[in-house]
Motif scaffolding. Structure first.
Motif, PDB file in Angstrom:
ATOM      1  N   ASP A  88       0.821  -1.209   0.000  1.00  0.00           N
ATOM      2  CA  ASP A  88       0.000   0.000   0.000  1.00  0.00           C
ATOM      3  C   ASP A  88       0.857   1.262   0.000  1.00  0.00           C
ATOM      4  N   LYS A  91       1.146   2.390  -3.794  1.00  0.00           N
ATOM      5  CA  LYS A  91      -0.039   2.472  -4.648  1.00  0.00           C
ATOM      6  C   LYS A  91      -0.011   3.746  -5.485  1.00  0.00           C
ATOM      7  N   PHE A  92      -0.632   3.677  -6.643  1.00  0.00           N
ATOM      8  CA  PHE A  92      -0.706   4.833  -7.524  1.00  0.00           C
ATOM      9  C   PHE A  92      -1.592   5.918  -6.922  1.00  0.00           C
ATOM     10  N   ASN A  93      -2.672   5.545  -6.318  1.00  0.00           N
ATOM     11  CA  ASN A  93      -3.610   6.510  -5.741  1.00  0.00           C
ATOM     12  C   ASN A  93      -3.361   6.699  -4.239  1.00  0.00           C
ATOM     13  N   ARG A  94      -2.131   6.711  -3.839  1.00  0.00           N
ATOM     14  CA  ARG A  94      -1.743   6.904  -2.434  1.00  0.00           C
ATOM     15  C   ARG A  94      -2.153   8.301  -1.985  1.00  0.00           C
ATOM     16  N   VAL A  95      -2.586   8.439  -0.737  1.00  0.00           N
ATOM     17  CA  VAL A  95      -3.088   9.690  -0.231  1.00  0.00           C
ATOM     18  C   VAL A  95      -1.951  10.697  -0.070  1.00  0.00           C
ATOM     19  N   GLN A  97       2.181  12.073  -0.397  1.00  0.00           N
ATOM     20  CA  GLN A  97       3.268  12.042  -1.380  1.00  0.00           C
ATOM     21  C   GLN A  97       4.340  11.071  -0.938  1.00  0.00           C
TER      22      GLN A  97
END
Length: 100
Positions: A88, A91-95, A97
């Motif tokens: 996790d 992940k590309f859509n990580r919350v 940076q």
């Protein structure tokens, strides 16, 4: 004479998620006396040294009722555990940076 019935928290050395199932009946501590000469604290109450372990909360309550002990029950606080995977973090859509 009053007592409290609770399930003690795990120590810092117990990191597993297994349940700590034993219940403890412990008498309430009464005020201690301070020695005027030395300043030491003392108490004539020997019940504060007694700790009774039970397998279930119901057994502890039954013991208290049988012996005429006014007992209060403190329910244990169960921690919320989040299941996350190491993947996790990437992940590309990580919350947040990703920085080094």
């Amino acid at each position: 004479m009053s007592a409290r019935i609770y399930r003690p928290a795990k120590t810092a050395m117990q990191s597993g998620t297994a349940k700590y199932t034993r219940w403890l009946l412990e008498f309430e501590r009464e005020a201690k006396d301070i020695d005027p000469l030395m300043g030491w604290t003392s108490s004539g109450d020997t019940r504060q040294q007694v700790k009774l372990w039970f397998d279930t909360k119901e057994d502890a309550l039954a013991y208290a009722q049988r012996n005429g002990i006014a007992a209060t029950v403190e329910e244990p606080h169960e921690p919320k555990r989040r299941q996350i995977a190491y993947a996790d973090n990437f992940k590309f859509n990580r919350v947040g940076q990703w920085t080094h």
